[in-house]
Design a protein around this motif. Sequence first.
Motif, PDB file in Angstrom:
ATOM      1  N   LYS A   1     -11.289   3.018  -9.501  1.00 38.78           N
ATOM      2  CA  LYS A   1     -12.077   1.822  -9.801  1.00 38.78           C
ATOM      3  C   LYS A   1     -11.137   0.685 -10.207  1.00 38.78           C
ATOM      4  CE  LYS A   1     -12.986   3.427 -14.546  1.00 38.78           C
ATOM      5  NZ  LYS A   1     -14.029   3.900 -15.485  1.00 38.78           N
ATOM      6  N   PRO A   2     -11.525  -0.572  -9.975  1.00 40.68           N
ATOM      7  CA  PRO A   2     -10.633  -1.705 -10.214  1.00 40.68           C
ATOM      8  C   PRO A   2     -10.099  -1.793 -11.639  1.00 40.68           C
ATOM      9  CG  PRO A   2     -12.534  -2.392  -8.928  1.00 40.68           C
ATOM     10  CD  PRO A   2     -12.811  -0.981  -9.361  1.00 40.68           C
ATOM     11  N   SER A   3     -10.857  -1.313 -12.621  1.00 42.51           N
ATOM     12  CA  SER A   3     -10.411  -1.415 -14.014  1.00 42.51           C
ATOM     13  C   SER A   3      -9.436  -0.311 -14.416  1.00 42.51           C
ATOM     14  CB  SER A   3     -11.622  -1.377 -14.950  1.00 42.51           C
ATOM     15  OG  SER A   3     -12.319  -0.131 -14.815  1.00 42.51           O
ATOM     16  N   ALA A   4      -9.268   0.694 -13.560  1.00 40.69           N
ATOM     17  CA  ALA A   4      -8.426   1.836 -13.932  1.00 40.69           C
ATOM     18  C   ALA A   4      -6.963   1.419 -14.060  1.00 40.69           C
ATOM     19  CB  ALA A   4      -8.559   2.951 -12.907  1.00 40.69           C
ATOM     20  N   VAL A   5      -6.288   2.034 -15.006  1.00 43.71           N
ATOM     21  CA  VAL A   5      -4.853   1.836 -15.180  1.00 43.71           C
ATOM     22  C   VAL A   5      -4.127   2.970 -14.457  1.00 43.71           C
ATOM     23  CG1 VAL A   5      -2.962   1.765 -16.861  1.00 43.71           C
ATOM     24  CG2 VAL A   5      -5.155   0.669 -17.385  1.00 43.71           C
ATOM     25  N   LEU A   6      -3.104   2.618 -13.698  1.00 42.01           N
ATOM     26  CA  LEU A   6      -2.297   3.612 -12.992  1.00 42.01           C
ATOM     27  C   LEU A   6      -0.944   3.705 -13.695  1.00 42.01           C
ATOM     28  CD1 LEU A   6      -3.063   2.579  -9.289  1.00 42.01           C
ATOM     29  CD2 LEU A   6      -4.357   4.108 -10.810  1.00 42.01           C
ATOM     30  N   ALA A   7      -0.552   4.907 -14.064  1.00 39.28           N
ATOM     31  CA  ALA A   7       0.700   5.109 -14.804  1.00 39.28           C
ATOM     32  C   ALA A   7       1.590   6.095 -14.068  1.00 39.28           C
ATOM     33  CB  ALA A   7       0.406   5.620 -16.214  1.00 39.28           C
ATOM     34  N   THR A   8       2.894   5.827 -14.083  1.00 39.42           N
ATOM     35  CA  THR A   8       3.862   6.745 -13.501  1.00 39.42           C
ATOM     36  C   THR A   8       4.670   7.412 -14.606  1.00 39.42           C
ATOM     37  OG1 THR A   8       5.857   6.939 -12.134  1.00 39.42           O
ATOM     38  CG2 THR A   8       5.456   4.793 -13.155  1.00 39.42           C
ATOM     39  N   ASN A   9       4.910   8.686 -14.429  1.00 35.11           N
ATOM     40  CA  ASN A   9       5.720   9.445 -15.373  1.00 35.11           C
ATOM     41  C   ASN A   9       7.195   9.458 -14.969  1.00 35.11           C
ATOM     42  OD1 ASN A   9       6.026  11.303 -17.681  1.00 35.11           O
ATOM     43  ND2 ASN A   9       6.502  12.835 -16.131  1.00 35.11           N
ATOM     44  N   THR A  10       7.589   8.546 -14.084  1.00 31.73           N
ATOM     45  CA  THR A  10       8.983   8.530 -13.635  1.00 31.73           C
ATOM     46  C   THR A  10       9.938   8.440 -14.819  1.00 31.73           C
ATOM     47  OG1 THR A  10      10.602   7.407 -12.235  1.00 31.73           O
ATOM     48  CG2 THR A  10       8.988   6.013 -13.338  1.00 31.73           C
ATOM     49  N   SER A  11      11.087   9.097 -14.667  1.00 36.02           N
ATOM     50  CA  SER A  11      12.095   9.074 -15.724  1.00 36.02           C
ATOM     51  C   SER A  11      13.166   8.031 -15.461  1.00 36.02           C
ATOM     52  CB  SER A  11      12.763  10.450 -15.843  1.00 36.02           C
ATOM     53  OG  SER A  11      13.396  10.792 -14.624  1.00 36.02           O
ATOM     54  N   SER A  12      13.196   7.463 -14.250  1.00 35.70           N
ATOM     55  CA  SER A  12      14.298   6.553 -13.949  1.00 35.70           C
ATOM     56  C   SER A  12      13.990   5.537 -12.859  1.00 35.70           C
ATOM     57  CB  SER A  12      15.545   7.350 -13.528  1.00 35.70           C
ATOM     58  OG  SER A  12      15.274   8.145 -12.394  1.00 35.70           O
ATOM     59  N   LEU A  13      12.999   5.786 -12.017  1.00 35.84           N
ATOM     60  CA  LEU A  13      12.737   4.891 -10.893  1.00 35.84           C
ATOM     61  C   LEU A  13      12.072   3.599 -11.377  1.00 35.84           C
ATOM     62  CD1 LEU A  13      11.423   7.472  -8.268  1.00 35.84           C
ATOM     63  CD2 LEU A  13      13.710   6.465  -8.421  1.00 35.84           C
ATOM     64  N   PRO A  14      12.269   2.477 -10.665  1.00 37.35           N
ATOM     65  CA  PRO A  14      11.688   1.205 -11.098  1.00 37.35           C
ATOM     66  C   PRO A  14      10.169   1.191 -10.993  1.00 37.35           C
ATOM     67  CG  PRO A  14      12.834   0.948  -8.999  1.00 37.35           C
ATOM     68  CD  PRO A  14      13.166   2.315  -9.504  1.00 37.35           C
ATOM     69  N   VAL A  15       9.510   0.977 -12.100  1.00 37.04           N
ATOM     70  CA  VAL A  15       8.051   0.931 -12.129  1.00 37.04           C
ATOM     71  C   VAL A  15       7.551  -0.265 -11.333  1.00 37.04           C
ATOM     72  CG1 VAL A  15       6.025   0.788 -13.644  1.00 37.04           C
ATOM     73  CG2 VAL A  15       8.041   2.100 -14.361  1.00 37.04           C
ATOM     74  N   THR A  16       8.294  -1.353 -11.353  1.00 36.67           N
ATOM     75  CA  THR A  16       7.901  -2.560 -10.623  1.00 36.67           C
ATOM     76  C   THR A  16       7.750  -2.280  -9.138  1.00 36.67           C
ATOM     77  OG1 THR A  16       9.121  -3.872 -12.251  1.00 36.67           O
ATOM     78  CG2 THR A  16       8.480  -4.977 -10.206  1.00 36.67           C
ATOM     79  N   ALA A  17       8.692  -1.511  -8.577  1.00 36.02           N
ATOM     80  CA  ALA A  17       8.636  -1.204  -7.151  1.00 36.02           C
ATOM     81  C   ALA A  17       7.445  -0.315  -6.821  1.00 36.02           C
ATOM     82  CB  ALA A  17       9.935  -0.531  -6.711  1.00 36.02           C
ATOM     83  N   ILE A  18       7.061   0.541  -7.737  1.00 32.13           N
ATOM     84  CA  ILE A  18       5.886   1.392  -7.529  1.00 32.13           C
ATOM     85  C   ILE A  18       4.623   0.544  -7.619  1.00 32.13           C
ATOM     86  CG2 ILE A  18       4.578   3.322  -8.482  1.00 32.13           C
ATOM     87  CD1 ILE A  18       7.277   4.489  -9.453  1.00 32.13           C
ATOM     88  N   ALA A  19       4.581  -0.345  -8.621  1.00 30.12           N
ATOM     89  CA  ALA A  19       3.403  -1.195  -8.812  1.00 30.12           C
ATOM     90  C   ALA A  19       3.164  -2.122  -7.630  1.00 30.12           C
ATOM     91  CB  ALA A  19       3.570  -2.016 -10.096  1.00 30.12           C
ATOM     92  N   ALA A  20       4.258  -2.516  -6.965  1.00 34.68           N
ATOM     93  CA  ALA A  20       4.154  -3.483  -5.869  1.00 34.68           C
ATOM     94  C   ALA A  20       3.397  -2.937  -4.665  1.00 34.68           C
ATOM     95  CB  ALA A  20       5.545  -3.943  -5.449  1.00 34.68           C
ATOM     96  N   THR A  21       3.207  -1.628  -4.600  1.00 29.65           N
ATOM     97  CA  THR A  21       2.469  -1.052  -3.468  1.00 29.65           C
ATOM     98  C   THR A  21       0.965  -1.135  -3.683  1.00 29.65           C
ATOM     99  OG1 THR A  21       2.425   1.184  -4.412  1.00 29.65           O
ATOM    100  CG2 THR A  21       4.343   0.592  -3.087  1.00 29.65           C
ATOM    101  N   THR A  22       0.530  -1.636  -4.829  1.00 31.82           N
ATOM    102  CA  THR A  22      -0.892  -1.688  -5.150  1.00 31.82           C
ATOM    103  C   THR A  22      -1.396  -3.131  -5.144  1.00 31.82           C
ATOM    104  OG1 THR A  22      -0.728  -2.002  -7.547  1.00 31.82           O
ATOM    105  CG2 THR A  22      -0.445   0.239  -6.727  1.00 31.82           C
ATOM    106  N   SER A  23      -2.705  -3.274  -5.174  1.00 34.10           N
ATOM    107  CA  SER A  23      -3.316  -4.597  -5.285  1.00 34.10           C
ATOM    108  C   SER A  23      -3.553  -4.963  -6.744  1.00 34.10           C
ATOM    109  CB  SER A  23      -4.657  -4.608  -4.535  1.00 34.10           C
ATOM    110  OG  SER A  23      -5.566  -3.695  -5.133  1.00 34.10           O
ATOM    111  N   ARG A  24      -3.088  -4.079  -7.667  1.00 33.84           N
ATOM    112  CA  ARG A  24      -3.306  -4.280  -9.107  1.00 33.84           C
ATOM    113  C   ARG A  24      -2.016  -4.091  -9.896  1.00 33.84           C
ATOM    114  NH1 ARG A  24      -7.374   0.535 -10.326  1.00 33.84           N
ATOM    115  NH2 ARG A  24      -7.790   0.481  -8.109  1.00 33.84           N
ATOM    116  N   PRO A  25      -0.929  -4.754  -9.539  1.00 33.88           N
ATOM    117  CA  PRO A  25       0.338  -4.532 -10.262  1.00 33.88           C
ATOM    118  C   PRO A  25       0.227  -4.794 -11.755  1.00 33.88           C
ATOM    119  CG  PRO A  25       0.449  -6.532  -8.928  1.00 33.88           C
ATOM    120  CD  PRO A  25      -0.790  -5.799  -8.504  1.00 33.88           C
ATOM    121  N   GLY A  26      -0.709  -5.639 -12.157  1.00 37.78           N
ATOM    122  CA  GLY A  26      -0.896  -5.900 -13.577  1.00 37.78           C
ATOM    123  C   GLY A  26      -1.480  -4.734 -14.340  1.00 37.78           C
ATOM    124  N   ARG A  27      -2.049  -3.755 -13.605  1.00 32.13           N
ATOM    125  CA  ARG A  27      -2.677  -2.590 -14.229  1.00 32.13           C
ATOM    126  C   ARG A  27      -1.807  -1.333 -14.071  1.00 32.13           C
ATOM    127  NH1 ARG A  27      -6.386  -3.600 -17.695  1.00 32.13           N
ATOM    128  NH2 ARG A  27      -7.654  -1.757 -17.212  1.00 32.13           N
TER     129      ARG A  27
END
Length: 492
Positions: free
Chosen positions: A111-137
């Motif tokens: 759902k649009p309000s959901a927050v997506l979180a990554t448990n990565t230990s070292s990879l750039p979160v920004t690059a992961i967020a950029a694949t979504t339409s909700r990088p702010g979340r």
Amino acid sequence: MANTFETVGVVGLGTMGAGIAEVFARAGIAVVGVEADPAALERGRGHLEGSTGKALARGRLTEAERDGILGRVTLTTSLGDLADCDLVVEAVPEIMDVKRSLFTELDRICKPSAVLATNTSSLPVTAIAATTSRPGRVVGMHFFNPAPVMKLVEVVRTVTTEDGLADDVAALARRLGKTPVTVGDRAGFVVNRLLLPYLNHAAVLLESGLATRDGIDTAMRLGAGFPMGPLTLLDLIGLDTSYEICEALFAESRERRHAPAPLLRELVAAGLLGRKSGRGFYGEEAPSTPSSEEKPSVSTVAVVGEETEAGGFADRLAAAGFKTAGPEEAELVVALSRTPVARRAVRLAHPDRLVGLNLVGEQVAEVASTVLTSPGAEQVAAGLVRILGRTPVVCRDRAGFVVGALLYPHLNDAVRMHESGYASVEQIDTAMRLGCGYPAGPFEMLDRLGLETVRDGLRDLYAEYRDPSLSPAPLLERLVTAGVRSIRDLPS
């Protein structure tokens, strides 16, 4: 309005993912756990049942509490079951393409309000967020293994993360009984950005022949007071995982200190990954500590160095039954020193009889052999150390010996991190104590050792190795010049 998280999804139920699911369920939160196929799902169920079963057996959970935890976790192989979750945490393999593909799919399903979180230990979160339409979340929510036990959670915000979201996720971490440290999106965040260069440096020093595998681990465990030696810890983390984190750090910083050690690369290429494969720096055997030996076969020893310290050491030798003599007559010459002793050796009539000795803490003595030291002198010195109740660590006559060569750059990295504005003194100390089990944080260690001692040790290391990352951080230089005794004394 503050975000509320009442239903949480966890994607990937390996050891880490199952532990994360357990943490949320322990806090009374409904969890949807997702795996790729039925076989993986059953393995995830086994992780959950095994972990809670151990807690039950140890009296840390009652039967009813365990049933409640397991009852709050719904297991599925369908990502579609995450549609109504308020937060989804991914714990899939540390491969960027895999994570980016998953986040694209989660963005479509959740759902649009959901927050997506990554448990990565070292990879750039920004690059992961950029694949979504909700990088702010999108945020990082890095748990430590084993998640039900370890208290630290690194909460990572990006330049696009919505205002207040990282604070809400940190509040959720506290609800889980964890201690959050909130930082920006840099490779390795706090813990791995400080830990992995130290571990990697240990592999470099091993490969250079500075000391043996067991010597390096013993020096840092008994001498520096760390809970585990660096090479043992690399095996525990996994050499492949450690290699990939170093690669991520190097890709961002281009610092030589972050480049994976050639020995680490070779072991990974050979499939020797540490405990997970049964062999890495160690095989089946545990790290060893040198055992007691017979009394050394010398009767006269000369002790040179700083007068007070040398006198005390000579007195202890005399109490153990050894005679002291001048450097020219003694069968063994011990130079108590925190710096290399080769220049002292060449001034002696018998330079092959001299060894350097650096007393570290209350338990370790580093036995430094110059290129002129005879093997017999080295062995005798190690025997003397054992008789006096310390563990010898034999090493080459290099700046910092073992403990200084590993510890001072590690502390310097912490100063640089703080100086850059990335994390506060308290955040760094908290992260390293809770994330690595350190008995004291880096800045607490700096206060104990003394800023000038660490600064001078780094100057010696830089003069010997000429690696810019070993030069004292500008802030450390300024603090010593100003006569400041602790970084905590600076105005806030």
